[in-house]
Design a protein around this motif. Structure first.
Motif, short mmCIF file in Angstrom:
data_model
loop_
_atom_site.label_atom_id
_atom_site.label_comp_id
_atom_site.label_asym_id
_atom_site.label_seq_id
_atom_site.Cartn_x
_atom_site.Cartn_y
_atom_site.Cartn_z
N GLY A 33 26.06 -13.19 -2.17
CA GLY A 33 25.62 -11.87 -2.58
C GLY A 33 24.57 -11.88 -3.68
O GLY A 33 24.22 -10.82 -4.22
N LEU A 34 24.03 -13.05 -4.03
CA LEU A 34 23.03 -13.13 -5.07
C LEU A 34 21.72 -12.50 -4.61
O LEU A 34 21.26 -12.76 -3.50
CB LEU A 34 22.79 -14.60 -5.44
CG LEU A 34 21.67 -14.86 -6.48
CD1 LEU A 34 22.08 -14.32 -7.84
CD2 LEU A 34 21.37 -16.35 -6.57
N VAL A 35 21.15 -11.66 -5.49
CA VAL A 35 19.85 -11.07 -5.19
C VAL A 35 18.78 -12.11 -5.59
O VAL A 35 18.49 -12.30 -6.77
CB VAL A 35 19.64 -9.75 -5.95
CG1 VAL A 35 18.24 -9.21 -5.67
CG2 VAL A 35 20.69 -8.73 -5.54
N VAL A 36 18.26 -12.79 -4.60
CA VAL A 36 17.29 -13.85 -4.85
C VAL A 36 15.93 -13.28 -5.23
O VAL A 36 15.22 -13.83 -6.08
CB VAL A 36 17.17 -14.76 -3.62
CG1 VAL A 36 16.15 -15.87 -3.86
CG2 VAL A 36 18.52 -15.35 -3.25
N GLY A 37 15.53 -12.18 -4.62
CA GLY A 37 14.25 -11.54 -4.94
C GLY A 37 14.40 -10.04 -4.91
O GLY A 37 15.21 -9.50 -4.16
N ASP A 38 13.64 -9.35 -5.75
CA ASP A 38 13.69 -7.89 -5.76
C ASP A 38 12.27 -7.33 -5.76
O ASP A 38 11.29 -8.06 -5.90
CB ASP A 38 14.46 -7.36 -6.97
CG ASP A 38 13.82 -7.78 -8.30
OD1 ASP A 38 12.87 -8.59 -8.26
OD2 ASP A 38 14.29 -7.31 -9.34
N ARG A 39 12.19 -6.06 -5.55
CA ARG A 39 10.92 -5.35 -5.48
C ARG A 39 9.98 -5.95 -4.42
O ARG A 39 8.78 -6.12 -4.64
CB ARG A 39 10.22 -5.33 -6.84
CG ARG A 39 11.03 -4.61 -7.91
CD ARG A 39 10.29 -4.55 -9.21
NE ARG A 39 11.08 -3.88 -10.25
CZ ARG A 39 10.67 -3.66 -11.50
NH1 ARG A 39 9.45 -4.08 -11.86
NH2 ARG A 39 11.44 -3.05 -12.37
N VAL A 40 10.56 -6.30 -3.30
CA VAL A 40 9.77 -6.85 -2.20
C VAL A 40 9.02 -5.70 -1.53
O VAL A 40 9.60 -4.67 -1.20
CB VAL A 40 10.67 -7.56 -1.17
CG1 VAL A 40 9.84 -8.06 0.01
CG2 VAL A 40 11.41 -8.70 -1.83
N VAL A 41 7.72 -5.87 -1.37
CA VAL A 41 6.89 -4.83 -0.77
C VAL A 41 6.92 -4.95 0.74
O VAL A 41 6.69 -6.02 1.30
CB VAL A 41 5.44 -4.94 -1.27
CG1 VAL A 41 4.56 -3.87 -0.61
CG2 VAL A 41 5.39 -4.79 -2.78
N ASP A 42 7.22 -3.83 1.41
CA ASP A 42 7.20 -3.80 2.86
C ASP A 42 5.77 -3.60 3.32
O ASP A 42 5.15 -2.57 3.05
CB ASP A 42 8.09 -2.66 3.36
CG ASP A 42 8.11 -2.58 4.88
OD1 ASP A 42 7.64 -3.54 5.52
OD2 ASP A 42 8.59 -1.56 5.42
#
Length: 310
Positions: free
Chosen positions: A32-41
Motif C-alpha cells: 500500500g506504499l504510495v511510491v509516486g504522487d501527483r502523476v500527470v495524466d
C-alpha cells in the motif's frame, strides 16, 4: 486503474504498481506504499464543459496549434449555459463569443485548406503541404503580389514546394487540380521567386521518368532504357531548346516502340501532359542517331531500323 513498471516499490521491487488516475498516485499493491504522487495524466481529456446534450464532440482540447496563424490559433470559446446567472434582466445572454479569427487569419486558413485539397488530388505528402503553406504565409505577410488571386498564388507555392522537395510536378498537373491557368501560375511562380529571393533546382528528365513510366504500366527494363536514352540525348546535345518533359516523353516513346510493350504518342502525351506534336518534334531529333542512345544490354523486340520514322 492500469499497471505500470516505470518505478518500483523499495520493499517489493517485483510488484506491478497500480496507477490511481483520480488521485494521481502510484501505489504498491503488496504494502500500500504510495511510491509516486501527483502523476500527470497525459491522455486525452474527454470531459466537456459546455452543454452536454448539444455537443456531439466530447473533446475540449480544440484544434491543433498552427504556428502560421496569429496567436497560434489558440482561442477560448464560451459554452452555452441555461443558468439564470448567464442572462441579464432582459433575458439576453451576458457573454458572447466575439469573432475569434482575424480576416487575415481567415484568408490564410481558407488558402491552407485549398492547398491541402489540391495536394490530396495528386497524392502529395504533408512535408510538401507544410512547405507550400509556409511559402504562402511569407508571400501573404510581405504583400508583394497584390492584385493576384490567392488561388493562383497558392498553386504557384505548391509548384515551388514540389520542386524544392525534389518531387517536381508539371504546370499542367498543378493546373488540373486548380482553377487557375498555366500562364497565371507561371507568372506567380516567377514573382514569388523574386519576392522571396529563393530558388528551385533545375528539373531534369530523370525527375519525371519513374512516375510517367509507372503510370503507363511499363516494365523496369523499358524505364531504365528510357532514362538512359533521355540522358544520352541531353549529353549529346541532340535536343537543344527542348523541355525536359518533352525529351522524357520522346525517350519513353522510343524505348516502348523498341520493346514488346508499345505505347502510342497520345497515351504518353496524356500522362506527361505534352501534346503529340511536341513528342514528335523531340523524337524526330533523336531518331536520327538512335543507335547511340540505347543501352548496350537492351533487348530489342523491334530493331532500330524498324522504329517509326517521323
Amino acid at each position: 486503474m492500469s499497471r505500470t513498471n516505470k518505478v518500483s516499490c523499495p520493499s517489493h521491487p517485483d510488484a506491478a504498481l497500480i496507477e490511481d488516475y483520480r488521485a494521481g498516485d502510484l501505489v504498491c499493491p503488496e504494502c500500500g506504499l504510495v511510491v509516486g504522487d501527483r502523476v500527470v495524466d497525459v491522455g486525452s481529456e474527454w470531459r466537456t464543459f459546455s452543454n452536454d446534450k448539444a455537443t456531439s464532440d466530447p473533446s475540449r482540447v480544440g484544434a491543433a496549434e498552427n504556428p502560421l496563424l496569429e496567436g497560434s490559433d489558440l482561442t477560448t470559446m464560451i459554452g452555452r449555459s441555461s443558468s439564470d446567472a448567464a442572462f441579464n434582466e432582459s433575458g439576453q445572454p451576458k457573454y458572447f463569443n466575439r469573432k475569434q479569427m482575424s480576416s487575415s487569419d481567415r484568408a490564410l486558413v481558407n488558402t491552407f485548406k485549398e492547398i491541402s485539397n489540391m495536394s490530396d488530388k495528386i497524392n502529395l505528402t504533408k512535408t510538401i503541404v507544410d512547405r507550400a503553406n509556409l511559402l504562402f504565409k511569407q508571400v501573404h505577410d510581405g504583400r508583394t503580389l497584390k492584385g493576384r488571386s490567392n488561388e493562383a498564388i497558392a498553386s504557384a507555392c505548391l509548384y515551388i514546394a514540389c520542386r524544392q522537395e525534389g518531387v517536381p510536378r508539371t504546370f499542367k498537373e498543378i493546373c488540373a487540380v486548380s482553377n487557375v491557368s498555366k500562364k497565371e501560375i507561371g507568372r506567380c511562380f516567377k514573382l514569388i521567386l523574386k519576392a522571396l529571393e529563393t530558388s528551385v533546382d533545375l528539373i531534369t528528365t530523370g525527375d519525371f521518368m519513374s512516375r510517367f513510366c509507372s503510370n503507363l504500366g511499363l516494365s523496369n527494363a523499358v524505364q531504365r532504357a528510357a532514362t538512359y536514352i533521355a540522358r544520352k540525348a541531353v549529353e549529346l546535345d541532340m535536343v537543344p531548346g527542348r523541355s525536359p518533359i518533352s525529351v522524357a516523353a520522346a525517350a519513353i516513346y522510343m524505348a516502348s516502340q523498341a520493346s514488346a510493350d508499345k505505347k502510342s504518342q497520345k497515351e504518353i502525351g496524356d500522362i506527361a501532359g505534352v501534346a503529340d506534336v511536341t513528342i514528335r518534334q523531340s523524337y524526330k531529333l533523336m531518331i536520327k542517331d538512335a543507335a547511340k542512345l540505347f543501352p548496350a544490354d537492351f533487348k530489342f523486340v523491334t530493331p532500330i531500323d524498324q522504329l517509326p520514322q517521323m
